[in-house]
Write a protein that holds these residues in place. Structure first.
Motif, mmCIF file in Angstrom:
data_model
loop_
_atom_site.group_PDB
_atom_site.id
_atom_site.type_symbol
_atom_site.label_atom_id
_atom_site.label_comp_id
_atom_site.label_asym_id
_atom_site.label_seq_id
_atom_site.Cartn_x
_atom_site.Cartn_y
_atom_site.Cartn_z
ATOM 1 N N ARG A 1 -11.734 13.675 -1.982
ATOM 2 C CA ARG A 1 -12.277 13.148 -0.729
ATOM 3 C C ARG A 1 -12.473 14.230 0.335
ATOM 4 O O ARG A 1 -12.938 13.927 1.432
ATOM 5 C CB ARG A 1 -11.356 12.043 -0.183
ATOM 6 C CG ARG A 1 -11.052 10.941 -1.195
ATOM 7 C CD ARG A 1 -12.320 10.300 -1.768
ATOM 8 N NE ARG A 1 -13.013 9.466 -0.815
ATOM 9 C CZ ARG A 1 -12.705 8.201 -0.559
ATOM 10 N NH1 ARG A 1 -11.736 7.620 -1.212
ATOM 11 N NH2 ARG A 1 -13.390 7.511 0.334
ATOM 12 N N ILE B 1 -14.208 7.490 4.948
ATOM 13 C CA ILE B 1 -13.741 8.828 5.323
ATOM 14 C C ILE B 1 -14.901 9.660 5.866
ATOM 15 O O ILE B 1 -14.786 10.305 6.912
ATOM 16 C CB ILE B 1 -13.107 9.547 4.100
ATOM 17 C CG1 ILE B 1 -11.997 8.684 3.476
ATOM 18 C CG2 ILE B 1 -12.578 10.921 4.488
ATOM 19 C CD1 ILE B 1 -10.856 8.346 4.389
ATOM 20 N N ASP C 1 0.752 7.430 0.565
ATOM 21 C CA ASP C 1 -0.402 8.334 0.522
ATOM 22 C C ASP C 1 -1.660 7.647 1.031
ATOM 23 O O ASP C 1 -2.452 8.219 1.771
ATOM 24 C CB ASP C 1 -0.658 8.801 -0.922
ATOM 25 C CG ASP C 1 0.288 9.918 -1.326
ATOM 26 O OD1 ASP C 1 1.001 10.427 -0.432
ATOM 27 O OD2 ASP C 1 0.329 10.244 -2.518
ATOM 28 N N LEU C 2 -1.822 6.383 0.627
ATOM 29 C CA LEU C 2 -3.035 5.656 0.980
ATOM 30 C C LEU C 2 -3.047 5.306 2.470
ATOM 31 O O LEU C 2 -4.077 5.419 3.136
ATOM 32 C CB LEU C 2 -3.143 4.388 0.129
ATOM 33 C CG LEU C 2 -4.537 3.832 -0.084
ATOM 34 C CD1 LEU C 2 -5.463 4.890 -0.659
ATOM 35 C CD2 LEU C 2 -4.482 2.637 -1.028
ATOM 36 N N LEU D 1 -3.974 8.287 4.266
ATOM 37 C CA LEU D 1 -5.406 8.595 4.162
ATOM 38 C C LEU D 1 -6.217 7.726 5.123
ATOM 39 O O LEU D 1 -7.087 8.205 5.832
ATOM 40 C CB LEU D 1 -5.890 8.384 2.720
ATOM 41 C CG LEU D 1 -7.382 8.603 2.453
ATOM 42 C CD1 LEU D 1 -7.781 10.056 2.732
ATOM 43 C CD2 LEU D 1 -7.730 8.263 1.007
ATOM 44 N N TYR D 2 -5.919 6.433 5.104
ATOM 45 C CA TYR D 2 -6.690 5.497 5.935
ATOM 46 C C TYR D 2 -5.940 5.204 7.238
ATOM 47 O O TYR D 2 -5.480 4.106 7.469
ATOM 48 C CB TYR D 2 -6.991 4.222 5.157
ATOM 49 C CG TYR D 2 -7.991 4.456 4.058
ATOM 50 C CD1 TYR D 2 -9.358 4.375 4.294
ATOM 51 C CD2 TYR D 2 -7.568 4.805 2.776
ATOM 52 C CE1 TYR D 2 -10.285 4.615 3.280
ATOM 53 C CE2 TYR D 2 -8.489 5.052 1.763
ATOM 54 C CZ TYR D 2 -9.843 4.947 2.023
ATOM 55 O OH TYR D 2 -10.753 5.194 1.022
ATOM 56 N N LEU E 1 -9.973 4.229 10.486
ATOM 57 C CA LEU E 1 -10.507 2.869 10.340
ATOM 58 C C LEU E 1 -11.300 2.479 11.584
ATOM 59 O O LEU E 1 -12.342 1.839 11.499
ATOM 60 C CB LEU E 1 -9.367 1.880 10.101
ATOM 61 C CG LEU E 1 -8.668 2.029 8.746
ATOM 62 C CD1 LEU E 1 -7.446 1.135 8.675
ATOM 63 C CD2 LEU E 1 -9.631 1.715 7.613
ATOM 64 N N MET F 1 0.847 -1.196 0.000
ATOM 65 C CA MET F 1 0.000 0.000 0.000
ATOM 66 C C MET F 1 0.884 1.248 0.000
ATOM 67 O O MET F 1 1.885 1.294 0.696
ATOM 68 C CB MET F 1 -0.893 -0.026 1.247
ATOM 69 C CG MET F 1 -2.009 0.945 1.185
ATOM 70 S SD MET F 1 -3.296 0.517 2.365
ATOM 71 C CE MET F 1 -2.812 1.510 3.742
ATOM 72 N N SER F 2 0.507 2.237 -0.782
ATOM 73 C CA SER F 2 1.338 3.429 -0.908
ATOM 74 C C SER F 2 1.288 4.254 0.376
ATOM 75 O O SER F 2 0.381 4.132 1.190
ATOM 76 C CB SER F 2 0.861 4.284 -2.075
ATOM 77 O OG SER F 2 -0.320 4.952 -1.699
ATOM 78 N N PHE G 1 -5.836 13.698 -1.616
ATOM 79 C CA PHE G 1 -6.955 13.141 -2.392
ATOM 80 C C PHE G 1 -8.066 14.199 -2.439
ATOM 81 O O PHE G 1 -9.067 14.085 -1.732
ATOM 82 C CB PHE G 1 -7.482 11.860 -1.737
ATOM 83 C CG PHE G 1 -6.482 10.733 -1.701
ATOM 84 C CD1 PHE G 1 -6.493 9.750 -2.685
ATOM 85 C CD2 PHE G 1 -5.532 10.657 -0.701
ATOM 86 C CE1 PHE G 1 -5.570 8.715 -2.661
ATOM 87 C CE2 PHE G 1 -4.601 9.621 -0.674
ATOM 88 C CZ PHE G 1 -4.627 8.653 -1.653
#
Lengths: 425, 151
Positions: free
Chosen positions: B122, B67, B4-5, B8-9, B14, B1-2, B119
């Protein structure tokens, strides 16, 4: 596409073209987030082959000029190219005459044109019949037409908790009364992927004297479409979903109907004579094309027709049905997935949309994008149907001529990773 | 997983997505507002019980992506006990975090949303619940929609 499936689908002169189909689309050969692009958002818009891009460039580099009334060389060439594109599109859908092809901005404008023009002929007591699976573009214009005319808007129900039963054809008997003046329906649902029996729907509309209006946005680029064999009165579609440019679309209308229909927009190009008191309209198609038309994109749309016919429209239909069936089968194995539309073996072409109880479509699309996979998540301009199915959004994978079986595997692997991350698998 | 991702998460996000706080209707509510993100269909209802000018109780329900749901959940924990002007000031901080990626000096769970700024599509998800709450505080009968705001 693997060679085995390919040769099963395509034999004969088109086989070589299919072998190299991906090479025809420059945009496909790029990485996204470091991964090869897997473009599965074709129901939103399809990519353009080199031949279409070249046609656009060639027109602007060589022939660009305003059409009609022009007496110089470039204007005559541009007029020939524009009217040639009209004749090409007419042939593409087997219209009786090029004058039955009205160029618009796209499906939405086409439906609006016919809805506003027809609304002027409707009265209270008349019924406009739609279906519960219409895209907003084949729903909202009819709501407006009903409002403007006092006509009533009714709907053919969609059957099944996942809309797997398609349109409730048994309900048509009761719905299709002589009060129905317009029956507007989609050929292939952009959310469900189901293929509606449009020939039968046109026939049944005709039997009660109703006009049939087909939204062909999702079908035009994905297989044969013969407006005369269908017996359709009006057919709307967009160029950009069939390898053509954005900003160009078509409203097909039977000549006998178009000549009786009042124009929607007025101005230059659509009048025979004008004095200070009023004007006389030209016949179709000019009557419906006020102002300078989108010449270059129409010309490139003609090139898109050539491209798709060279691949073979029945072959495209088989390819897009095979990929949709394969995707449906492979996605069915994912835990907790809810697939919409026809079950395995049903009449489905080009797309699959699905939902998970605890992972939202937008999270899926964001994650899949990281794997280079382009999907679409949301209500797909289908809010009333979503609400009926108890959903707010789905994820949609949609396929086209350049997609492969391997890309479906990349999609499934990406979805498995996403489900694992959110703790659903 | 990057990077950035995963930014984000965040775990906080979560967690709020999986176990939302203050979720459900509030029977004692004296202010209600509905938030809508027309581009994606996300929805969020916010229920407030105002005691004087303070939020005594708050809850939310609706549907949307991780999100938007996590942000609404976290928002309810942050605004409870605060006055309208305090919530507005907090929202300005939050908006700065999600649009710039810069986090405040003091420790705040809101900082978990800093990853949203890479993002841009979002940002509206993250601010949906806040818009509904601000409208509820104003007693604005009109529905909140992310389209009215220049996020």
């Amino acid at each position: 596409m693997n060679p085995a499936l390919h040769s099963a689908l395509v034999a004969g002169p088109a086989a070589d073209r299919w072998k190299n189909v991906r090479a025809d689309f420059p945009i496909l050969h790029q990485d996204v987030h470091g991964k090869p692009l897997v473009y599965l958002d074709n129901a939103a818009t399809a990519h353009k082959p080199r031949a279409v891009i070249d046609a656009l460039v060639r027109f602007y580099e060589r022939d660009n000029s305003n059409v009609h009334r022009g007496l110089h060389a470039l204007s005559m060439r541009a007029t020939d190219a524009y009217e040639g594109a009209r004749a090409r599109v007419a042939r593409f859908i087997n219209a009786a005459d090029p004058s039955e092809i009205i160029f618009t901005r796209g499906t939405t404008e086409s439906v609006n044109l016919v809805a506003r023009s027809v609304a002027a002929t409707l009265r209270p007591g008349d019924v406009i019949l739609c279906t519960e699976m219409e895209h907003h573009s084949n729903l909202v214009p009819w709501q407006q037409a009903a409002r403007a005319s006092g006509a009533t808007l009714e709907f053919v129900p969609v059957l099944g908790t996942d809309a797997e039963g398609g349109l409730d054809l048994a309900a048509l008997d009761a719905l299709l009364t002589p009060h129905v003046k317009v029956f507007a329906f989609t050929h292939i649902s952009n959310t469900l992927g189901c293929i509606n029996p449009v020939a039968e729907l046109c026939r049944r509309a005709r039997a009660v004297g109703a006009l049939s209006v087909i939204d062909a946005a999702q079908s035009i680029g994905h297989g044969p479409l013969d407006v005369r064999a269908l017996g359709a009165d009006y057919v709307a579609f967009s160029g950009h979903k069939m390898c053509g440019p954005t900003g160009i679309g078509v409203l097909y209308g039977r000549r006998a109907l178009l000549d009786k229909l009042a124009p929607d927009e007025t101005g230059g190009g659509m009048v025979v004579t004008v004095d200070y008191a009023g004007a006389k309209w030209k016949p179709a198609p000019e009557r419906f094309e006020a102002g300078t038309p989108n010449v270059a994109d129409a010309v490139a749309l003609g090139a898109a027709c050539d491209y798709l016919d060279a691949l073979g429209r029945p072959e495209i239909a088989r390819h897009d049905e095979a990929l949709a069936a394969l995707a449906y089968e492979k996605l069915s194995a994912l835990p907790g997935i809810r697939l919409l539309g026809p079950r395995a073996g049903g009449a489905r072409r080009g797309l699959v949309s699905f939902a998970f109880a605890d992972v939202h479509a937008h999270d899926i699309v964001t994650f899949a994008d990281e794997d280079g996979v382009a999907l679409r998540g949301g209500h797909h301009c289908n809010q009333p149907l979503m609400r009926k199915l108890g959903l707010t959004s789905t994820t949609r994978a949609s396929f086209y001529v350049y997609n492969t079986e391997q890309e479906i595997d990349v999609l499934v692997a990406s979805l498995r990773r996403i489900l694992k991350f959110f703790g659903s698998a | 997983m990057s990077a950035d991702l995963s930014e984000l998460y965040q775990q906080v996000i979560l967690d709020h997505n999986k176990r939302p706080r203050n979720r459900g209707k509030l029977p004692t509510a004296n202010r209600v507002a509905h938030g809508d993100n027309p581009t994606c269909g996300d929805q969020c209802n916010v229920y407030l019980r105002l005691d004087g000018d303070r939020i005594a109780e708050i809850s939310f329900d609706g549907s949307g992506c991780a999100i938007s749901q996590a942000s609404a959940s976290l928002m309810t924990t942050q605004v409870k006990g605060r006055t309208g002007p305090e919530v507005e000031s907090l929202y300005r901080q939050f908006h700065h975090i999600v649009t710039s990626g810069e986090t405040p000096d003091e420790i705040s769970d809101l900082a978990a949303f800093a990853g949203v700024h890479t993002f841009p599509a979002r940002i509206k998800c993250a601010t949906l619940g806040w818009h509904a709450t601000l409208n509820a505080l104003k007693g604005d009968a009109a529905d909140a929609t992310t389209e009215k705001h220049t996020d």
